[in-house]
Write an enzyme that holds these catalytic residues in place. Structure first.
Site, PDB file in Angstrom:
ATOM      1  N   ASN A   1     -61.330 -27.386  28.480  1.00 22.90           N
ATOM      2  CA  ASN A   1     -61.965 -27.293  27.158  1.00 22.90           C
ATOM      3  C   ASN A   1     -61.799 -25.927  26.496  1.00 22.90           C
ATOM      4  O   ASN A   1     -62.487 -25.617  25.525  1.00 22.90           O
ATOM      5  CB  ASN A   1     -63.451 -27.662  27.253  1.00 22.90           C
ATOM      6  CG  ASN A   1     -64.207 -26.718  28.190  1.00 22.90           C
ATOM      7  OD1 ASN A   1     -63.601 -25.790  28.739  1.00 22.90           O
ATOM      8  ND2 ASN A   1     -65.482 -26.936  28.358  1.00 22.90           N
TER       9      ASN A   1
ATOM     10  N   GLU B   1     -67.781 -22.940  58.521  1.00 19.47           N
ATOM     11  CA  GLU B   1     -67.265 -21.571  58.396  1.00 19.47           C
ATOM     12  C   GLU B   1     -68.080 -20.702  59.344  1.00 19.47           C
ATOM     13  O   GLU B   1     -69.298 -20.622  59.209  1.00 19.47           O
ATOM     14  CB  GLU B   1     -67.410 -21.078  56.957  1.00 19.47           C
ATOM     15  CG  GLU B   1     -66.714 -19.752  56.745  1.00 19.47           C
ATOM     16  CD  GLU B   1     -67.285 -18.934  55.595  1.00 19.47           C
ATOM     17  OE1 GLU B   1     -66.575 -18.060  55.091  1.00 19.47           O
ATOM     18  OE2 GLU B   1     -68.458 -19.157  55.212  1.00 19.47           O
TER      19      GLU B   1
ATOM     20  N   HIS C   1     -60.174 -18.735  49.422  1.00 17.15           N
ATOM     21  CA  HIS C   1     -60.685 -18.031  48.241  1.00 17.15           C
ATOM     22  C   HIS C   1     -61.318 -16.682  48.586  1.00 17.15           C
ATOM     23  O   HIS C   1     -61.704 -15.948  47.670  1.00 17.15           O
ATOM     24  CB  HIS C   1     -61.709 -18.913  47.528  1.00 17.15           C
ATOM     25  CG  HIS C   1     -62.929 -19.156  48.368  1.00 17.15           C
ATOM     26  ND1 HIS C   1     -62.881 -19.830  49.571  1.00 17.15           N
ATOM     27  CD2 HIS C   1     -64.218 -18.787  48.205  1.00 17.15           C
ATOM     28  CE1 HIS C   1     -64.088 -19.864  50.102  1.00 17.15           C
ATOM     29  NE2 HIS C   1     -64.927 -19.233  49.284  1.00 17.15           N
ATOM     30  N   ASP C   2     -61.461 -16.374  49.869  1.00 18.68           N
ATOM     31  CA  ASP C   2     -62.042 -15.085  50.274  1.00 18.68           C
ATOM     32  C   ASP C   2     -60.985 -14.129  50.820  1.00 18.68           C
ATOM     33  O   ASP C   2     -61.326 -13.008  51.223  1.00 18.68           O
ATOM     34  CB  ASP C   2     -63.082 -15.296  51.386  1.00 18.68           C
ATOM     35  CG  ASP C   2     -64.299 -16.063  50.916  1.00 18.68           C
ATOM     36  OD1 ASP C   2     -64.660 -15.962  49.728  1.00 18.68           O
ATOM     37  OD2 ASP C   2     -64.897 -16.775  51.751  1.00 18.68           O
TER      38      ASP C   2
ATOM     39  N   ASP D   1     -62.603 -22.919  27.380  1.00 13.81           N
ATOM     40  CA  ASP D   1     -63.572 -21.820  27.533  1.00 13.81           C
ATOM     41  C   ASP D   1     -63.117 -20.795  28.573  1.00 13.81           C
ATOM     42  O   ASP D   1     -63.840 -19.849  28.885  1.00 13.81           O
ATOM     43  CB  ASP D   1     -64.979 -22.363  27.866  1.00 13.81           C
ATOM     44  CG  ASP D   1     -65.044 -23.023  29.238  1.00 13.81           C
ATOM     45  OD1 ASP D   1     -63.991 -23.129  29.897  1.00 13.81           O
ATOM     46  OD2 ASP D   1     -66.146 -23.442  29.640  1.00 13.81           O
TER      47      ASP D   1
ATOM     48  N   ASP E   1     -62.619 -26.482  35.257  1.00 12.66           N
ATOM     49  CA  ASP E   1     -63.705 -27.463  35.256  1.00 12.66           C
ATOM     50  C   ASP E   1     -63.255 -28.766  35.902  1.00 12.66           C
ATOM     51  O   ASP E   1     -62.079 -28.923  36.262  1.00 12.66           O
ATOM     52  CB  ASP E   1     -64.222 -27.689  33.823  1.00 12.66           C
ATOM     53  CG  ASP E   1     -63.091 -27.956  32.842  1.00 12.66           C
ATOM     54  OD1 ASP E   1     -62.145 -28.679  33.216  1.00 12.66           O
ATOM     55  OD2 ASP E   1     -63.134 -27.430  31.701  1.00 12.66           O
TER      56      ASP E   1
ATOM     57  N   ASP F   1     -70.684 -23.622  54.575  1.00  9.71           N
ATOM     58  CA  ASP F   1     -70.637 -22.181  54.338  1.00  9.71           C
ATOM     59  C   ASP F   1     -71.421 -21.409  55.406  1.00  9.71           C
ATOM     60  O   ASP F   1     -72.586 -21.758  55.670  1.00  9.71           O
ATOM     61  CB  ASP F   1     -71.262 -21.924  52.957  1.00  9.71           C
ATOM     62  CG  ASP F   1     -71.002 -20.536  52.433  1.00  9.71           C
ATOM     63  OD1 ASP F   1     -69.831 -20.202  52.194  1.00  9.71           O
ATOM     64  OD2 ASP F   1     -71.974 -19.773  52.266  1.00  9.71           O
TER      65      ASP F   1
ATOM     66  N   ASP G   1     -58.610 -25.452  33.441  1.00 12.16           N
ATOM     67  CA  ASP G   1     -59.610 -25.542  32.371  1.00 12.16           C
ATOM     68  C   ASP G   1     -59.215 -26.674  31.429  1.00 12.16           C
ATOM     69  O   ASP G   1     -58.042 -26.835  31.109  1.00 12.16           O
ATOM     70  CB  ASP G   1     -59.635 -24.190  31.631  1.00 12.16           C
ATOM     71  CG  ASP G   1     -60.582 -24.199  30.454  1.00 12.16           C
ATOM     72  OD1 ASP G   1     -61.505 -25.045  30.436  1.00 12.16           O
ATOM     73  OD2 ASP G   1     -60.408 -23.348  29.550  1.00 12.16           O
TER      74      ASP G   1
ATOM     75  N   ASP H   1     -68.583 -28.514  49.433  1.00 12.37           N
ATOM     76  CA  ASP H   1     -69.043 -27.285  50.064  1.00 12.37           C
ATOM     77  C   ASP H   1     -70.560 -27.369  50.231  1.00 12.37           C
ATOM     78  O   ASP H   1     -71.276 -27.662  49.274  1.00 12.37           O
ATOM     79  CB  ASP H   1     -68.685 -26.090  49.161  1.00 12.37           C
ATOM     80  CG  ASP H   1     -68.193 -24.903  49.953  1.00 12.37           C
ATOM     81  OD1 ASP H   1     -68.919 -24.467  50.862  1.00 12.37           O
ATOM     82  OD2 ASP H   1     -67.093 -24.407  49.657  1.00 12.37           O
TER      83      ASP H   1
END
Ligand code: NOJ
Length: 562
Positions: free
Chosen positions: A23, A254, A326-327, A25, A29, A199, A21, A98
């Site tokens: 900024n 994928e 990530h899965d 939040d 990003d 994907d 990150d 992606d």
């Protein structure tokens, strides 16, 4: 075997929401990624695969795209993205994006138009059907629990969504849909990207009658009617003709549920579809009845699966190699030991990843040996698949602790806790409150610590990446031959170039020492061979034909040339 840059590359996968990150939040990003490009260069990777950064309401963290040509506000601007591309290219790295085109978000303009009326010019962009006897058009289940159909009041019909109700499936049988997708792909390629990760690309073609799935549940998995469906290869060949073949790029699809024979169709060079696919057989190794029914896995099965893919695609196509993403849960927690032998086992698994035939994919944090997480309460979890499953199983009467144990082993948030950069508050990921809790072990496991420690997992990944580049003929292109197939504790194989270099890789998958003995007739050249890399300090005078592998030890030996 034809040579190609993407066969010789190592890919690094970034899940932007959890990377860096900039900024405060609490959400990663693009400027954050840019600030870490030197880190990626130091690691030595060649290609970055960026998970979706497009405009999205984030029902599934960006895999629900509402505008394909805009950047998600939380992640930055198109100008930021362009700086990212330049920053990678100027460091000699490439960028693949992606491509999520099995479905869009229900907030995409096409869907908003489509749902307005049965006569909308966009109606046929999606898959709409009447209900049957007051129920859904068929009994298919969604990957994210419940029915794969959602009723829409506006026109009194249902639309198909294999994933969440906010991810309606596109109708690929409509040539206008395909045209829109190809134009969008060319638009990004013309911006200078180096390829796509696609994907669930083998789900785009559904059997037109949409028959009921077999099974005795209320909703059943209908995969046989939409995985590798009737037109999947036709559409990919068309995509290749229309778009991909015009650029020097890499593509990886994928493809859940593919066998090596099916995969060969997607990746055979003469067919002109994709370069590689992600197979799921290994990822299903510890699944019983579905992914949440966790079973212990056995090394014999692990080896059988890997060898099946290594030999199954040899000479026919190219493997992609990954042990997590990530899965999936973190590789060291799943296939290694995330306690006492965390470092050794993470390095051992990394050795496997980098010395098989295929293109290795490293998932962010893997190079630090990041582990699975166990949040105390379901309220800390964010992943839609996890949350839907939790509710469904709880309603079905399953004890909560059982459900939580499934989540601890298999939940996608294991991989989505923020990158652990240093030991400061929020691990250097953000100056604010991260969108998902940190794994509390960030105070010990983090990039700053790893970079300072010569013996870290991070530096071992660097060595492996370098090794691949120094031994391209054998490690990238050499023949794979498994040895000691029946061994319960050791995974071992050779990588062979005829009349050239021969490497032996021996991996101990357990926390106990084990005797390694080359089978008779194999590898006289390894007697007096040279240790190229290992995850323990080198020991003088080891005989590589017969020696003891220490807990989770990995060795890469070069045979003597004649
Ligand atoms: C596969 C992606 O990797 C996953 O994160 C996503 O939820 C589904 N496809 C749906 O897009």
């Amino acid at each position: 075997m034809t040579k190609a840059w993407w066969k010789e590359s190592v890919v690094y996968q970034i899940y932007p929401r959890s990377f860096q990150d900039s900024n405060g939040d609490g959400i990663g990003d693009i400027p954050g990624i840019i600030s870490r490009l030197d880190y990626l260069q130091e690691l030595g990777v060649d290609v970055v695969w960026l998970c979706p950064v497009f405009e999205s309401p984030n029902d599934d963290n960006g895999y629900d795209i509402s505008h394909y040509r805009r950047i998600m506000k939380e992640f930055g601007t198109m100008a930021d993205w362009e700086r990212l591309l330049d920053g990678l290219h100027s460091r000699g790295m490439k960028l693949i994006m992606d491509l999520v085109v099995n479905h869009t978000s229900d907030e995409h303009a096409w869907f908003e138009e489509s749902r307005l009326s049965k006569n909308s010019p966009y109606r046929d962009y999606y898959i709409w059907r009447d209900g049957q006897n007051g129920r859904e058009p068929n009994n298919w289940s969604s990957f994210f629990s419940g029915s794969a159909w959602k009723y829409d009041e506006e026109t009194g019909q249902y639309f198909l969504h294999l994933f969440s109700g906010k991810q309606p499936d596109l109708n690929w049988d409509n040539p206008r849909v395909r045209r829109e997708v190809y134009d969008m792909m060319a638009w990004w390629l013309d911006k200078g990207i180096d390829g796509f990760r696609m994907d669930v690309i083998n789900l785009i073609s559904k059997v037109p009658e949409l028959p009921d799935a077999h099974g005795d549940g209320w909703y059943n998995f209908g995969g046989e009617f939409f995985m590798n469906g009737p037109k999947a290869h036709d559409y990919l060949r068309e995509m290749n003709r229309e778009v991909l073949s015009r650029y020097d790029i890499m593509t990886v699809g994928e493809t859940p549920g593919v066998t090596p024979d099916e995969a060969a169709k997607y990746v055979s060079e003469h067919r002109g579809e994709l370069n590689m696919v992600f197979q799921f057989e290994l990822m299903d190794i510890d699944s019983g009845y579905g992914k949440w029914d966790v079973r212990p896995w056995r090394l014999r099965d692990f080896k059988r699966i890997m060898s099946k893919w290594q030999t199954g695609l040899a000479g026919r196509g190219w493997n992609s190699l990954y042990l997590n993403n990530h899965d999936q849960p973190r590789l060291v927690s799943r296939f290694g030991d995330d306690g006492r032998y965390r470092k050794q086992s993470a390095k051992m698994l990394a050795t496997l990843l980098h010395t098989l035939q295929g293109t290795p994919y490293i998932y962010q944090g893997e190079e630090l040996g990041m582990t699975n997480v166990r949040f105390g309460s379901i309220h800390e979890y964010k992943d839609i698949e996890t949350l839907n499953m939790y509710r469904e199983h709880l309603d079905g009467g399953r004890p909560e602790q059982d459900i939580m144990n499934g989540i601890y082993s298999k939940g996608r948030d294991n991989a989505r806790t923020p990158m652990q950069w240093d030991a400061s508050a929020s691990g250097g990921f953000s100056t604010g409150q991260p969108w998902i809790s940190m794994n509390p072990n960030y105070t010990e496991i983090n990039a700053e610590e790893a970079r300072l420690d010569e013996d870290s997992i991070f530096h071992y990944y660097r060595k492996l990446i370098r090794l691949r580049k120094e031994h391209t003929d054998s490690i990238v292109y050499g023949r794979y031959e498994e040895i000691l197939e029946q061994h319960e504790q050791i995974y071992a194989y050779t990588r062979v170039v005829d009349d050239g270099e021969k490497l032996l890789v021996a991996l101990n998958f357990y926390g106990e020492p084990v005797e390694f003995k080359l089978p008779d007739g194999v590898g006289a050249e390894f007697e007096g061979g040279e240790l190229l890399l290992g995850n323990y300090p080198a020991e003088e005078g080891r005989d590589w034909r017969s020696f003891t592998l220490r807990p989770y030890e990995a060795v890469v030996i070069r045979g003597q040339s004649n």
